[in-house]
Motif scaffolding. Structure first.
Motif, mmCIF file in Angstrom:
data_model
loop_
_atom_site.group_PDB
_atom_site.id
_atom_site.type_symbol
_atom_site.label_atom_id
_atom_site.label_comp_id
_atom_site.label_asym_id
_atom_site.label_seq_id
_atom_site.Cartn_x
_atom_site.Cartn_y
_atom_site.Cartn_z
ATOM 1 N N SER A 109 -1.918 15.074 -4.808
ATOM 2 C CA SER A 109 -2.018 15.586 -3.450
ATOM 3 C C SER A 109 -2.573 14.491 -2.552
ATOM 4 N N ASN A 110 -2.535 14.702 -1.238
ATOM 5 C CA ASN A 110 -3.068 13.694 -0.311
ATOM 6 C C ASN A 110 -4.543 13.415 -0.577
ATOM 7 N N SER A 111 -5.309 14.463 -0.846
ATOM 8 C CA SER A 111 -6.740 14.269 -1.096
ATOM 9 C C SER A 111 -6.978 13.482 -2.380
ATOM 10 N N GLU A 112 -6.153 13.731 -3.397
ATOM 11 C CA GLU A 112 -6.277 12.987 -4.651
ATOM 12 C C GLU A 112 -5.876 11.523 -4.459
ATOM 13 N N ILE A 113 -4.849 11.294 -3.642
ATOM 14 C CA ILE A 113 -4.440 9.917 -3.352
ATOM 15 C C ILE A 113 -5.558 9.182 -2.633
ATOM 16 N N ALA A 114 -6.201 9.858 -1.677
ATOM 17 C CA ALA A 114 -7.315 9.240 -0.947
ATOM 18 C C ALA A 114 -8.429 8.845 -1.903
ATOM 19 N N ALA A 115 -8.728 9.718 -2.857
ATOM 20 C CA ALA A 115 -9.787 9.425 -3.818
ATOM 21 C C ALA A 115 -9.387 8.278 -4.749
ATOM 22 N N ASP A 116 -8.132 8.304 -5.215
ATOM 23 C CA ASP A 116 -7.665 7.271 -6.142
ATOM 24 C C ASP A 116 -7.667 5.885 -5.496
ATOM 25 N N LEU A 117 -7.263 5.829 -4.238
ATOM 26 C CA LEU A 117 -7.139 4.536 -3.562
ATOM 27 C C LEU A 117 -8.366 4.185 -2.725
ATOM 28 N N VAL A 118 -9.336 5.097 -2.693
ATOM 29 C CA VAL A 118 -10.577 4.905 -1.936
ATOM 30 C C VAL A 118 -10.262 4.597 -0.467
ATOM 31 N N ILE A 119 -9.478 5.471 0.127
ATOM 32 C CA ILE A 119 -9.162 5.372 1.550
ATOM 33 C C ILE A 119 -9.312 6.754 2.174
ATOM 34 N N GLY A 120 -9.311 6.818 3.483
ATOM 35 C CA GLY A 120 -9.507 8.072 4.172
ATOM 36 C C GLY A 120 -8.290 8.979 4.129
ATOM 37 N N ALA A 121 -8.518 10.291 4.260
ATOM 38 C CA ALA A 121 -7.428 11.264 4.233
ATOM 39 C C ALA A 121 -6.447 11.030 5.377
ATOM 40 N N ALA A 122 -6.961 10.674 6.553
ATOM 41 C CA ALA A 122 -6.088 10.415 7.698
ATOM 42 C C ALA A 122 -5.187 9.210 7.441
ATOM 43 N N THR A 123 -5.733 8.211 6.746
ATOM 44 C CA THR A 123 -4.943 7.024 6.414
ATOM 45 C C THR A 123 -3.829 7.382 5.441
ATOM 46 N N VAL A 124 -4.137 8.229 4.469
ATOM 47 C CA VAL A 124 -3.111 8.665 3.519
ATOM 48 C C VAL A 124 -2.001 9.401 4.261
ATOM 49 N N LYS A 125 -2.373 10.282 5.166
ATOM 50 C CA LYS A 125 -1.374 11.044 5.924
ATOM 51 C C LYS A 125 -0.461 10.109 6.708
ATOM 52 N N THR A 126 -1.036 9.067 7.289
ATOM 53 C CA THR A 126 -0.240 8.089 8.031
ATOM 54 C C THR A 126 0.730 7.365 7.106
ATOM 55 N N HIS A 127 0.229 6.956 5.925
ATOM 56 C CA HIS A 127 1.095 6.275 4.950
ATOM 57 C C HIS A 127 2.233 7.196 4.503
ATOM 58 N N VAL A 128 1.908 8.456 4.231
ATOM 59 C CA VAL A 128 2.920 9.403 3.752
ATOM 60 C C VAL A 128 4.012 9.588 4.803
ATOM 61 N N SER A 129 3.622 9.744 6.060
ATOM 62 C CA SER A 129 4.609 9.906 7.138
ATOM 63 C C SER A 129 5.504 8.678 7.242
ATOM 64 N N SER A 130 4.899 7.495 7.117
ATOM 65 C CA SER A 130 5.665 6.252 7.177
ATOM 66 C C SER A 130 6.634 6.150 6.004
ATOM 67 N N ILE A 131 6.190 6.549 4.831
ATOM 68 C CA ILE A 131 7.038 6.513 3.634
ATOM 69 C C ILE A 131 8.249 7.425 3.817
ATOM 70 N N ARG A 186 0.828 -1.206 0.000
ATOM 71 C CA ARG A 186 0.000 0.000 0.000
ATOM 72 C C ARG A 186 0.863 1.257 0.000
ATOM 73 N N GLU A 187 1.970 1.219 0.729
ATOM 74 C CA GLU A 187 2.863 2.380 0.742
ATOM 75 C C GLU A 187 3.504 2.589 -0.624
ATOM 76 N N LEU A 188 3.790 1.506 -1.339
ATOM 77 C CA LEU A 188 4.302 1.639 -2.701
ATOM 78 C C LEU A 188 3.264 2.295 -3.605
ATOM 79 N N ASP A 189 1.989 1.908 -3.422
ATOM 80 C CA ASP A 189 0.914 2.535 -4.187
ATOM 81 C C ASP A 189 0.882 4.043 -3.935
#
Length: 237
Positions: A186-208, A173-176
C-alpha cells in the motif's frame, strides 16, 4: 461524478440481482439505476444510464462479462467490478486485461461489496486480498530468478519486454515505487519501506500511472510483473 454513485447490476440470475439491489437500497450514497441479465444488455443499459460502477458477472448467455467489460471500458461507460463464484486464474487475468477496476468473489461479505463500490466509484482500483495474492503469485514471469528469465534483471536494469519504452521514462525512485506496488504494498507501506513521506509516495504513484499509461494500480501491477520487476512475490534484484 455525482455525490450518489450510480450502480448497474449485471447477472443472469434474477435472485442475485434482487439480493444485491436490496442490499444496496439501504446505502444513502449508492443508487441502483438498472439491472441486466447478460453482457449485451449491460452495454446497452450502460450507454443509456451512464452508471459510475457496474457490478459484472462473468458467465452469462448472449455475451459474457469479460467481453462486455472490454466494450464498456473502451467506450468509457463506467468502471467495472467483476463479481463471480469462479476464482480460476483465467477469469481473473482476462478480467483485469479487459480493464476491470475491481474483482470480488460472490462469497464476499456485504460490507466488502459496498466498500468496493465506493472505492471503485471514486476512482480507485480494488482487488480482494485473495485476488491480489493470486496476481502476485501467478504473474511472476516464467523462469523468474534463473539465468535467462525476465526476472533475472537487476534492480537498475528491468528487461521490460513490451513495456520497455514506457519503463524507460521512469526515474530510479519511480522504479522502486513500481516494484513495491507490484509486490502488493500500500502507499503507507511504500512510504515506510523507502523512508519517504506519504505525500511523496502519492506523487510518485500518480507520475507512474501517467508514464505507464495505466488507469490505476491494477494496470501498474500487471506491468510490474510482465516486465520482470517483481519475482516470486518480491522485488527483482
Amino acid at each position: 461524478m455525482s455525490e450518489v454513485l450510480r450502480v448497474l447490476l449485471v447477472d443472469d440470475q434474477p435472485i442475485i440481482r434482487s439480493g444485491f439491489a436490496m442490499m444496496l437500497s439501504v446505502e444513502d450514497d449508492l443508487e441502483v439505476v438498472g439491472e441486466a441479465a447478460d453482457g449485451r444488455e449491460a452495454i446497452e443499459l450502460a450507454r443509456a444510464q451512464r452508471p459510475d460502477v457496474i457490478v459484472m458477472d462473468v458467465q452469462m448467455p448472449v455475451m459474457d462479462g469479460i467481453a462486455a467489460t472490454r466494450e464498456i471500458v473502451a467506450e468509457e461507460l463506467g468502471r467495472v467490478i467483476i463479481l463471480t463464484t469462479f476464482d480460476a486464474d483465467s477469469y481473473l487475468f482476462d478480467a483485469l486485461r479487459a480493464g476491470a477496476s475491481g474483482f470480488l468473489l460472490k462469497n464476499a461479505e456485504a460490507e466488502q461489496l459496498v466498500e468496493a463500490l465506493r472505492a471503485v466509484g471514486h476512482g480507485h482500483a480494488l482487488l480482494a486480498p485473495e485476488v491480489t495474492k493470486r496476481v502476485i503469485e501467478q504473474m511472476s514471469p516464467p523462469g523468474a530468478g534463473t539465468g535467462g528469465g525476465a526476472g533475472a534483471a537487476g534492480a537498475g536494469a528491468p528487461t521490460g519486454g513490451a513495456h520497455a519504452e514506457l519503463l524507460a521514462h521512469l526515474t530510479d525512485r519511480e522504479l522502486d515505487v513500481l516494484r513495491l506496488i507490484g509486490a502488493g504494498r500500500s502507499n503507507s507501506e511504500i512510504a515506510a519501506d523507502l523512508v519517504i513521506g506519504a505525500a511523496t509516495v502519492k506523487t510518485h504513484v500518480s507520475s507512474i500511472f501517467a508514464k505507464l499509461q495505466v488507469r490505476d494500480r491494477v494496470g501498474a501491477v500487471i506491468i510490474a510483473h510482465e516486465s520482470g520487476l517483481v519475482v516470486d512475490g518480491g522485488s527483482a534484484g
